[in-house]
Design a protein around this motif. Structure first.
Motif, PDB file in Angstrom:
ATOM      1  N   ARG A 163      -5.404   7.650   0.030  1.00 20.70           N
ATOM      2  CA  ARG A 163      -4.544   8.824   0.222  1.00 20.70           C
ATOM      3  C   ARG A 163      -4.675   9.453   1.606  1.00 20.70           C
ATOM      4  NH1 ARG A 163      -2.427  11.295  -4.592  1.00 20.70           N
ATOM      5  NH2 ARG A 163      -2.731   9.785  -6.248  1.00 20.70           N
ATOM      6  N   ASP A 164      -5.793   9.210   2.266  1.00 20.06           N
ATOM      7  CA  ASP A 164      -6.001   9.820   3.592  1.00 20.06           C
ATOM      8  C   ASP A 164      -5.255   8.969   4.631  1.00 20.06           C
ATOM      9  OD1 ASP A 164      -6.967  10.405   6.149  1.00 20.06           O
ATOM     10  OD2 ASP A 164      -8.914  11.049   5.376  1.00 20.06           O
ATOM     11  N   PRO A 165      -4.210   9.538   5.269  1.00 19.35           N
ATOM     12  CA  PRO A 165      -3.395   8.726   6.190  1.00 19.35           C
ATOM     13  C   PRO A 165      -4.212   8.091   7.318  1.00 19.35           C
ATOM     14  CG  PRO A 165      -2.436  10.917   5.892  1.00 19.35           C
ATOM     15  CD  PRO A 165      -3.759  10.920   5.180  1.00 19.35           C
ATOM     16  N   VAL A 197      -7.421   7.196   7.243  1.00 23.86           N
ATOM     17  CA  VAL A 197      -8.216   6.076   6.700  1.00 23.86           C
ATOM     18  C   VAL A 197      -7.288   4.887   6.417  1.00 23.86           C
ATOM     19  CG1 VAL A 197      -9.704   5.337   4.786  1.00 23.86           C
ATOM     20  CG2 VAL A 197      -9.922   7.659   5.708  1.00 23.86           C
ATOM     21  N   GLN A 198      -6.131   5.180   5.825  1.00 18.52           N
ATOM     22  CA  GLN A 198      -5.181   4.108   5.511  1.00 18.52           C
ATOM     23  C   GLN A 198      -4.757   3.387   6.802  1.00 18.52           C
ATOM     24  OE1 GLN A 198      -4.243   1.887   3.519  1.00 18.52           O
ATOM     25  NE2 GLN A 198      -3.069   3.014   1.982  1.00 18.52           N
ATOM     26  N   LYS A 199      -4.479   4.154   7.824  1.00 20.34           N
ATOM     27  CA  LYS A 199      -4.043   3.568   9.104  1.00 20.34           C
ATOM     28  C   LYS A 199      -5.144   2.656   9.669  1.00 20.34           C
ATOM     29  CE  LYS A 199      -2.142   5.074  13.585  1.00 20.34           C
ATOM     30  NZ  LYS A 199      -3.215   4.904  14.548  1.00 20.34           N
ATOM     31  N   ALA A 200      -6.389   3.164   9.604  1.00 18.48           N
ATOM     32  CA  ALA A 200      -7.510   2.370  10.139  1.00 18.48           C
ATOM     33  C   ALA A 200      -7.667   1.070   9.347  1.00 18.48           C
ATOM     34  CB  ALA A 200      -8.795   3.188  10.070  1.00 18.48           C
ATOM     35  N   ARG A 201      -7.507   1.147   8.019  1.00 17.50           N
ATOM     36  CA  ARG A 201      -7.661  -0.060   7.185  1.00 17.50           C
ATOM     37  C   ARG A 201      -6.555  -1.066   7.469  1.00 17.50           C
ATOM     38  NH1 ARG A 201      -9.628   2.465   1.587  1.00 17.50           N
ATOM     39  NH2 ARG A 201     -11.722   2.978   2.272  1.00 17.50           N
ATOM     40  N   MET A 202      -5.341  -0.563   7.650  1.00 18.64           N
ATOM     41  CA  MET A 202      -4.219  -1.475   7.924  1.00 18.64           C
ATOM     42  C   MET A 202      -4.402  -2.130   9.313  1.00 18.64           C
ATOM     43  SD  MET A 202      -2.350  -1.596   5.255  1.00 18.64           S
ATOM     44  CE  MET A 202      -3.091  -0.939   3.797  1.00 18.64           C
ATOM     45  N   GLU A 203      -4.902  -1.361  10.248  1.00 20.74           N
ATOM     46  CA  GLU A 203      -5.131  -1.934  11.588  1.00 20.74           C
ATOM     47  C   GLU A 203      -6.229  -3.002  11.539  1.00 20.74           C
ATOM     48  OE1 GLU A 203      -3.583   1.913  14.148  1.00 20.74           O
ATOM     49  OE2 GLU A 203      -5.747   1.526  14.073  1.00 20.74           O
ATOM     50  N   GLU A 204      -7.224  -2.757  10.696  1.00 22.54           N
ATOM     51  CA  GLU A 204      -8.304  -3.723  10.533  1.00 22.54           C
ATOM     52  C   GLU A 204      -7.750  -5.033   9.942  1.00 22.54           C
ATOM     53  OE1 GLU A 204     -11.212  -3.975  11.465  1.00 22.54           O
ATOM     54  OE2 GLU A 204     -12.356  -5.239  10.074  1.00 22.54           O
ATOM     55  N   ARG A 261     -12.110  -2.923  -4.515  1.00 21.11           N
ATOM     56  CA  ARG A 261     -11.771  -2.691  -3.102  1.00 21.11           C
ATOM     57  C   ARG A 261     -10.255  -2.845  -2.884  1.00 21.11           C
ATOM     58  NH1 ARG A 261     -15.581  -6.117  -0.604  1.00 21.11           N
ATOM     59  NH2 ARG A 261     -14.024  -7.731  -0.324  1.00 21.11           N
ATOM     60  N   ASN A 262      -9.664  -3.857  -3.488  1.00 18.42           N
ATOM     61  CA  ASN A 262      -8.214  -4.068  -3.315  1.00 18.42           C
ATOM     62  C   ASN A 262      -7.424  -2.862  -3.806  1.00 18.42           C
ATOM     63  OD1 ASN A 262      -8.621  -6.602  -2.290  1.00 18.42           O
ATOM     64  ND2 ASN A 262      -8.105  -7.702  -4.171  1.00 18.42           N
ATOM     65  N   LYS A 263      -7.840  -2.329  -4.956  1.00 17.14           N
ATOM     66  CA  LYS A 263      -7.094  -1.194  -5.500  1.00 17.14           C
ATOM     67  C   LYS A 263      -7.263   0.025  -4.583  1.00 17.14           C
ATOM     68  CE  LYS A 263      -6.270   1.426  -9.731  1.00 17.14           C
ATOM     69  NZ  LYS A 263      -6.687   2.747  -9.303  1.00 17.14           N
ATOM     70  N   ARG A 264      -8.488   0.258  -4.137  1.00 19.43           N
ATOM     71  CA  ARG A 264      -8.723   1.443  -3.276  1.00 19.43           C
ATOM     72  C   ARG A 264      -7.989   1.299  -1.942  1.00 19.43           C
ATOM     73  NH1 ARG A 264     -14.290   2.637  -5.904  1.00 19.43           N
ATOM     74  NH2 ARG A 264     -13.424   3.961  -7.544  1.00 19.43           N
ATOM     75  N   LEU A 265      -7.872   0.055  -1.464  1.00 20.80           N
ATOM     76  CA  LEU A 265      -7.142  -0.175  -0.210  1.00 20.80           C
ATOM     77  C   LEU A 265      -5.676   0.228  -0.382  1.00 20.80           C
ATOM     78  CD1 LEU A 265      -7.050  -1.800   2.643  1.00 20.80           C
ATOM     79  CD2 LEU A 265      -6.033  -3.589   1.257  1.00 20.80           C
ATOM     80  N   LEU A 266      -5.079  -0.194  -1.478  1.00 21.30           N
ATOM     81  CA  LEU A 266      -3.654   0.068  -1.667  1.00 21.30           C
ATOM     82  C   LEU A 266      -3.360   1.542  -1.897  1.00 21.30           C
ATOM     83  CD1 LEU A 266      -2.328  -2.882  -3.867  1.00 21.30           C
ATOM     84  CD2 LEU A 266      -2.469  -2.694  -1.392  1.00 21.30           C
ATOM     85  N   ALA A 324       0.829  -1.213   0.000  1.00 22.20           N
ATOM     86  CA  ALA A 324       0.000   0.000   0.000  1.00 22.20           C
ATOM     87  C   ALA A 324       0.860   1.259   0.000  1.00 22.20           C
ATOM     88  CB  ALA A 324      -0.907  -0.006   1.232  1.00 22.20           C
ATOM     89  N   ASP A 325       0.389   2.254  -0.738  1.00 24.44           N
ATOM     90  CA  ASP A 325       1.033   3.568  -0.731  1.00 24.44           C
ATOM     91  C   ASP A 325       0.134   4.522  -1.525  1.00 24.44           C
ATOM     92  OD1 ASP A 325       3.792   4.966  -0.157  1.00 24.44           O
ATOM     93  OD2 ASP A 325       3.160   5.635  -2.150  1.00 24.44           O
ATOM     94  N   PRO A 326      -0.012   5.781  -1.054  1.00 24.31           N
ATOM     95  CA  PRO A 326      -0.942   6.682  -1.748  1.00 24.31           C
ATOM     96  C   PRO A 326      -0.550   6.976  -3.193  1.00 24.31           C
ATOM     97  CG  PRO A 326       0.106   7.774   0.138  1.00 24.31           C
ATOM     98  CD  PRO A 326       0.508   6.340   0.184  1.00 24.31           C
ATOM     99  N   THR A 327       0.732   6.943  -3.522  1.00 25.82           N
ATOM    100  CA  THR A 327       1.106   7.246  -4.914  1.00 25.82           C
ATOM    101  C   THR A 327       1.868   6.102  -5.578  1.00 25.82           C
ATOM    102  OG1 THR A 327       3.091   8.323  -4.107  1.00 25.82           O
ATOM    103  CG2 THR A 327       1.223   9.752  -4.650  1.00 25.82           C
ATOM    104  N   GLU A 328       2.583   5.309  -4.809  1.00 26.94           N
ATOM    105  CA  GLU A 328       3.472   4.311  -5.410  1.00 26.94           C
ATOM    106  C   GLU A 328       3.132   2.912  -4.914  1.00 26.94           C
ATOM    107  OE1 GLU A 328       6.156   6.219  -8.026  1.00 26.94           O
ATOM    108  OE2 GLU A 328       6.801   4.366  -7.088  1.00 26.94           O
TER     109      GLU A 328
END
Ligand SMILES: Cc1cc2nc3c(=O)[nH]c(=O)nc-3n(C[C@H](O)[C@H](O)[C@H](O)COP(=O)(O)OP(=O)(O)OC[C@H]3O[C@@H](n4cnc5c(N)ncnc54)[C@H](O)[C@@H]3O)c2cc1C
Length: 399
Positions: free
Chosen positions: A355-357, A359-366, A347-352, A203-207
């Motif tokens: 861009r919102d840190p 939201v990303q943090k919450a998803r990774m914790e989930e 969903r997989n693409k949006r997860l990876l 996962a990464d917002p740009t790369e």
């Protein structure tokens, strides 16, 4: 029966029909099997479906990689969660993904198909159109510039994403195309020494990146990485060796420089045909649906379509079942494509790429919580390996 296209879907469908005693002719536009670098990750149910034909054994024998564990990682924070398909050993004889390049699979199916007396494969035969009749369909083709016709009881359009058959039918190819293209790079450099499983999503917002280890012609194999890339740049700029090396170095620094074996660009769509059957013409595989490669569902779905369709078309062809059974093929496969494959790949693409840190943090914790809970991890694996979706589709019956 005529099948347009000798890709994995068309060949698998032809083999499954021929084994049922159906006379089948495959028309392939190209002079040989295509050799593009495409898909190559086979989920447990796909291995199960191909096993009765001897394909799965051949894949193992030809060096396919058994990928039991796959990971979700964060480019900035390393490993997030690891999932072990071994926990599904009680529901499948193949509790792993099998990695083999698509261009090594199709010759296996073709060799087995050629042993079937009721099947013929004609290369250099491009299907150009068809004329529907009440009891048959006249299939038009062109070979070496010379037009020809074949009368068929049914025509199956397995002629890929740009399907001629689909375009000639009054159906929409509903959905959208992602703005960015995908850059796919292959290197023999061993990412395993840095802790990467043979399949990892980063996962990464740009790369963001997807990582697959492929067997290639043999050890050490190749690591294939897919990255998003700027839609504003032309392909030759995106494939510039310096730029490709920079992308790879940005992903993981390697002071000796990466050996790049292959690099290619491709455009990615999320589309499903509005109808998959029109009279005696049916669609399957990429001709009927396209999705992004995150999750490895495209080719697997094509094989699932092929086996499902052949299992219904054979008894209809023999007169044992009515044509309504073919609508069950459409209902089962189209619903699974929309509810599972489209939904999960988007969903997989949006997860990876989130861009919102926060939201990303919450998803990774989930995801960490799911991986740490054996019950939830099992359910997550049943869904992501396509087992649960296929089971649900079997509950759809006529009517
Ligand atoms: C560049 C690229 C990369 C991909 N990467 C991945 C990936 O990493 N993971 C994943 O899951 N999926 C991936 N896919 C998708 C995957 O490759 C497809 O889902 C899979 O090839 C579908 O098989 P198919 O047989 O339905 O179609 P295809 O493999 O496209 O086969 C269609 C066949 O029909 C033939 N044909 C076309 N028109 C005619 C005609 N008029 N008459 C006769 N024959 C015709 C073509 O020559 C071809 O041989 C990728 C696709 C592409 C294009």
């Amino acid at each position: 029966m005529v099948i347009a296209g000798a890709g994995p879907t068309g060949l698998m469908c032809a083999l499954a029909l021929a084994r049922e005693g159906v006379r089948v002719v495959v028309c392939e536009a190209e002079p040989t099997l295509t050799h593009d670098l495409r898909a190559g990750s086979f989920h447990p149910p796909t291995q199960e479906m191909m096993a009765p034909y001897g394909i799965t054994d051949q894949m193992h024998a030809r060096g396919a990689l058994q990928v039991r564990k796959w990971q979700i990682r964060s480019r900035r924070g390393g490993m997030v969660a690891e999932f072990d398909l071994g926990v599904l050993a009680d529901v499948t004889p193949y509790p792993y993904r099998l990695h083999l390049e698509q261009h090594r699979l199709t010759p296996i199916i073709l060799d087995i198909l050629r042993q079937e007396a009721s099947a013929e494969v004609h290369f250099g035969h491009r299907v150009t159109g068809f004329e529907p009749g009440p009891h048959s369909v006249m299939v038009k083709f062109e070979s070496e510039g010379i037009p020809g016709k074949l009368e068929a009881s049914w025509l199956i359009g397995a002629d890929g994403g740009r399907s001629t058959i689909r375009k000639l039918l009054p159906v929409e190819f509903e959905g959208f195309t992602w703005p960015e293209q995908f850059l796919v790079v292959s290197t023999p450099y061993d990412l395993g020494q840095h802790g990467f499983a043979m399949n990892a999503y980063v996962a990464d917002p740009t790369e963001w990146a997807a990582v697959f280890k492929m067997p290639d012609a043999g050890p050490p194999g190749l690591w294939r990485l897919a990255f998003p890339c700027d839609p504003g740049l032309p392909d030759d700029a995106l494939l510039d060796p310096i730029l490709v090396q920079t992308r790879m170095q940005g992903f993981l620094a390697n002071e000796n420089g990466y050996e790049i074996r292959y690099a290619s660009i491709y455009r990615v769509h999320q589309r499903v045909a509005s109808e998959w059957r029109h009279g005696r013409v049916l669609l399957a595989g990429d001709a009927a649906h396209l999705n992004n490669p995150l999750g490895g569902f495209g080719l697997n779905s094509g094989i699932h379509d092929a086996v499902n369709l052949a299992g219904k078309l054979a008894p209809v062809w023999r007169g044992e079942e009515g044509e309504a059974l073919l609508d069950v093929y459409v209902q089962q496969r189209r619903k699974t494509t929309i509810d599972q494959v489209q939904a999960m790949s988007i969903r997989n693409k949006r997860l990876l790429e989130e861009r919102d840190p926060a939201v990303q943090k919450a998803r990774m914790e989930e995801l960490m919580a799911i991986a740490a809970d054996p019950q939830r991890a099992r359910q997550y694996l049943l869904e992501s390996s396509m087992i649960a979706g296929l089971q649900r589709s079997q509950e759809i019956s006529a009517g």
